[in-house]
Design an enzyme around this catalytic site. Structure first.
Site, mmCIF file in Angstrom:
data_model
loop_
_atom_site.group_PDB
_atom_site.id
_atom_site.type_symbol
_atom_site.label_atom_id
_atom_site.label_comp_id
_atom_site.label_asym_id
_atom_site.label_seq_id
_atom_site.Cartn_x
_atom_site.Cartn_y
_atom_site.Cartn_z
ATOM 1 N N SER A 178 -6.172 -6.168 -26.494
ATOM 2 C CA SER A 178 -7.061 -6.706 -27.511
ATOM 3 C C SER A 178 -7.626 -5.592 -28.382
ATOM 4 O O SER A 178 -8.366 -4.723 -27.920
ATOM 5 C CB SER A 178 -8.212 -7.475 -26.850
ATOM 6 O OG SER A 178 -9.107 -7.868 -27.860
ATOM 7 N N HIS A 180 -3.263 -8.464 -29.585
ATOM 8 C CA HIS A 180 -4.196 -9.587 -29.595
ATOM 9 C C HIS A 180 -5.323 -9.247 -30.570
ATOM 10 O O HIS A 180 -5.973 -8.207 -30.465
ATOM 11 C CB HIS A 180 -4.757 -9.834 -28.187
ATOM 12 C CG HIS A 180 -5.659 -11.017 -28.111
ATOM 13 N ND1 HIS A 180 -5.186 -12.313 -28.039
ATOM 14 C CD2 HIS A 180 -7.011 -11.113 -28.108
ATOM 15 C CE1 HIS A 180 -6.210 -13.156 -27.989
ATOM 16 N NE2 HIS A 180 -7.336 -12.446 -28.042
ATOM 17 N N ASP A 198 -8.779 -10.585 -32.473
ATOM 18 C CA ASP A 198 -9.892 -11.530 -32.370
ATOM 19 C C ASP A 198 -10.654 -11.624 -33.685
ATOM 20 O O ASP A 198 -11.235 -10.645 -34.144
ATOM 21 C CB ASP A 198 -10.873 -11.058 -31.292
ATOM 22 C CG ASP A 198 -10.252 -11.137 -29.917
ATOM 23 O OD1 ASP A 198 -9.905 -12.241 -29.486
ATOM 24 O OD2 ASP A 198 -10.112 -10.075 -29.255
ATOM 25 N N MET A 249 -13.853 -13.349 -35.464
ATOM 26 C CA MET A 249 -15.126 -14.027 -35.144
ATOM 27 C C MET A 249 -15.964 -14.163 -36.413
ATOM 28 O O MET A 249 -16.049 -13.226 -37.199
ATOM 29 C CB MET A 249 -15.921 -13.195 -34.137
ATOM 30 C CG MET A 249 -15.144 -12.867 -32.875
ATOM 31 S SD MET A 249 -16.130 -11.849 -31.795
ATOM 32 C CE MET A 249 -14.950 -11.554 -30.466
ATOM 33 N N HIS A 307 -6.305 -14.728 -32.588
ATOM 34 C CA HIS A 307 -7.207 -15.650 -31.884
ATOM 35 C C HIS A 307 -8.398 -15.937 -32.798
ATOM 36 O O HIS A 307 -9.261 -15.079 -33.001
ATOM 37 C CB HIS A 307 -7.639 -14.961 -30.570
ATOM 38 C CG HIS A 307 -8.688 -15.696 -29.788
ATOM 39 N ND1 HIS A 307 -9.348 -15.110 -28.719
ATOM 40 C CD2 HIS A 307 -9.184 -16.957 -29.895
ATOM 41 C CE1 HIS A 307 -10.207 -15.978 -28.210
ATOM 42 N NE2 HIS A 307 -10.135 -17.103 -28.910
ATOM 43 N N MET A 320 -11.782 -17.364 -33.629
ATOM 44 C CA MET A 320 -13.050 -17.890 -33.113
ATOM 45 C C MET A 320 -13.934 -18.189 -34.311
ATOM 46 O O MET A 320 -14.950 -17.531 -34.555
ATOM 47 C CB MET A 320 -13.700 -16.855 -32.181
ATOM 48 C CG MET A 320 -13.039 -16.807 -30.808
ATOM 49 S SD MET A 320 -13.403 -15.279 -29.934
ATOM 50 C CE MET A 320 -12.140 -14.228 -30.619
ATOM 51 N N MET A 337 -9.829 -19.369 -21.975
ATOM 52 C CA MET A 337 -10.842 -18.302 -21.976
ATOM 53 C C MET A 337 -11.363 -18.116 -20.554
ATOM 54 O O MET A 337 -11.693 -19.086 -19.873
ATOM 55 C CB MET A 337 -12.024 -18.665 -22.883
ATOM 56 C CG MET A 337 -11.750 -18.667 -24.378
ATOM 57 S SD MET A 337 -10.989 -17.168 -25.043
ATOM 58 C CE MET A 337 -12.205 -15.912 -24.621
ATOM 59 N N ASP A 340 -7.690 -14.761 -21.424
ATOM 60 C CA ASP A 340 -8.418 -13.797 -22.259
ATOM 61 C C ASP A 340 -9.851 -13.638 -21.754
ATOM 62 O O ASP A 340 -10.622 -14.610 -21.759
ATOM 63 C CB ASP A 340 -8.404 -14.319 -23.707
ATOM 64 C CG ASP A 340 -9.013 -13.357 -24.703
ATOM 65 O OD1 ASP A 340 -9.291 -12.197 -24.325
ATOM 66 O OD2 ASP A 340 -9.201 -13.771 -25.870
ATOM 67 N N GLY A 341 -10.179 -12.397 -21.346
ATOM 68 C CA GLY A 341 -11.553 -12.085 -20.951
ATOM 69 C C GLY A 341 -11.658 -11.511 -19.550
ATOM 70 O O GLY A 341 -11.349 -12.192 -18.581
HETATM 71 C C1 DX5 Z 1 -13.599 -12.163 -26.650
HETATM 72 C C2 DX5 Z 1 -12.190 -11.945 -27.084
HETATM 73 C C3 DX5 Z 1 -11.353 -11.127 -26.190
HETATM 74 C C4 DX5 Z 1 -11.890 -9.752 -25.872
HETATM 75 C C5 DX5 Z 1 -11.462 -9.468 -24.466
HETATM 76 O O1 DX5 Z 1 -14.149 -13.285 -27.225
HETATM 77 O O2 DX5 Z 1 -11.507 -13.179 -27.259
HETATM 78 O O3 DX5 Z 1 -10.012 -11.035 -26.668
HETATM 79 O O4 DX5 Z 1 -11.418 -8.753 -26.720
HETATM 80 O O5 DX5 Z 1 -12.033 -8.285 -24.082
HETATM 81 P P1 DX5 Z 1 -12.145 -7.831 -22.572
HETATM 82 O O6 DX5 Z 1 -10.719 -7.673 -22.059
HETATM 83 O O7 DX5 Z 1 -12.879 -6.558 -22.657
HETATM 84 O O8 DX5 Z 1 -12.874 -8.912 -21.813
HETATM 85 ZN ZN ZN Z 2 -9.344 -13.047 -27.758
#
Ligand code: DX5
Ligand code: ZN
Length: 218
Positions: A8, A33, A35, A37, A66, A68, A137, A175-176
């Protein structure tokens, strides 16, 4: 099928983004990956199209984007234009999920659905044939570096059964909070793709950490 690792980029060093993109290019990782937001759907703001476009310029592996964001249907075309290969949208973020997935397919990307921790996998029963991938998630989305939630295992097992029962090839992504401690259990429960952010990028040798995760999973 070989199990996939998707580092990520949220955990990368944005002042050295090209260096970190090259690290992923030269590693055993399978996807980037990414993200996105918006500060509404999740309480955090990350980055948008210009950053993805910059990553795409150097990336030699698919971009797994991804989203969000609220009403992702407003931006599908733009994300495709800047280089997304896979686009996943949250079940909770779009009213007409079927239409949004069709929009993603129509711009030439693979379409996936993401479920928040408390959204049961059963809501996907009817839409599953349209999903290239389902992202479960394993944290509350919005931030990297959070603790993995154990409830994930039962959700992965249930989803795996749904996919088998319907004789589909839908991928399951997690993810997470993914680390070398839970990677094997997640694969055994039925996962295909593991996202890992802070565990990879905060390690002393990210390339070796990716290789280690890949080895654990395959
Ligand atoms: C959080 C993201 C993840 C995040 C995961 O909302 O969707 O992709 O980057 O990070 P780690 O692996 O540190 O939990
Ligand atoms: Zn993510």
């Amino acid at each position: 099928m070989k199990k996939l690792i998707a580092p990520s980029i949220l955990a990368a060093d944005f002042a050295n983004l090209q260096r970190d993109v090259e690290m992923v290019n030269n590693s055993e990782a399978d996807w980037f990956h990414i993200d996105v937001m918006d500060g509404h759907f999740v309480p955090n703001i990350s980055y948008g199209m210009p950053v993805i476009k910059a990553i795409k310029k150097h990336a030699k592996k698919p971009l797994d984007v991804h989203l969000m964001i609220e009403k992702p249907e407003r931006y599908i075309e733009e994300f495709a234009k800047v280089g997304a290969d896979i686009i996943t949208v949250h079940y909770e973020s779009t009213v007409h999920l079927n239409r949004t997935l069709t929009q993603i397919e129509n711009v030439g990307c693979k379409a996936g659905v993401v479920l928040n921790l408390t959204t049961p996998v059963s809501v996907l029963e009817d839409i599953l044939p349209k999903c290239y991938m389902v992202l479960i998630m394993s944290i509350n989305p919005g931030f990297g570096g959070q603790k993995f939630e154990e409830i994930t295992y039962q959700k992965v097992k249930k989803l795996r059964k749904m996919i088998t029962d319907q004789q589909l090839n839908t991928l399951i992504e997690i993810d997470g909070g993914v680390t070398n401690k839970n990677a094997k259990d997640l694969i055994d429960a039925g996962a295909d793709v593991l996202v890992s952010g802070s565990y990879v990028f905060n390690s002393e040798n990210p390339t070796a950490t990716i290789a280690d995760l890949k080895e654990i999973c395959n």
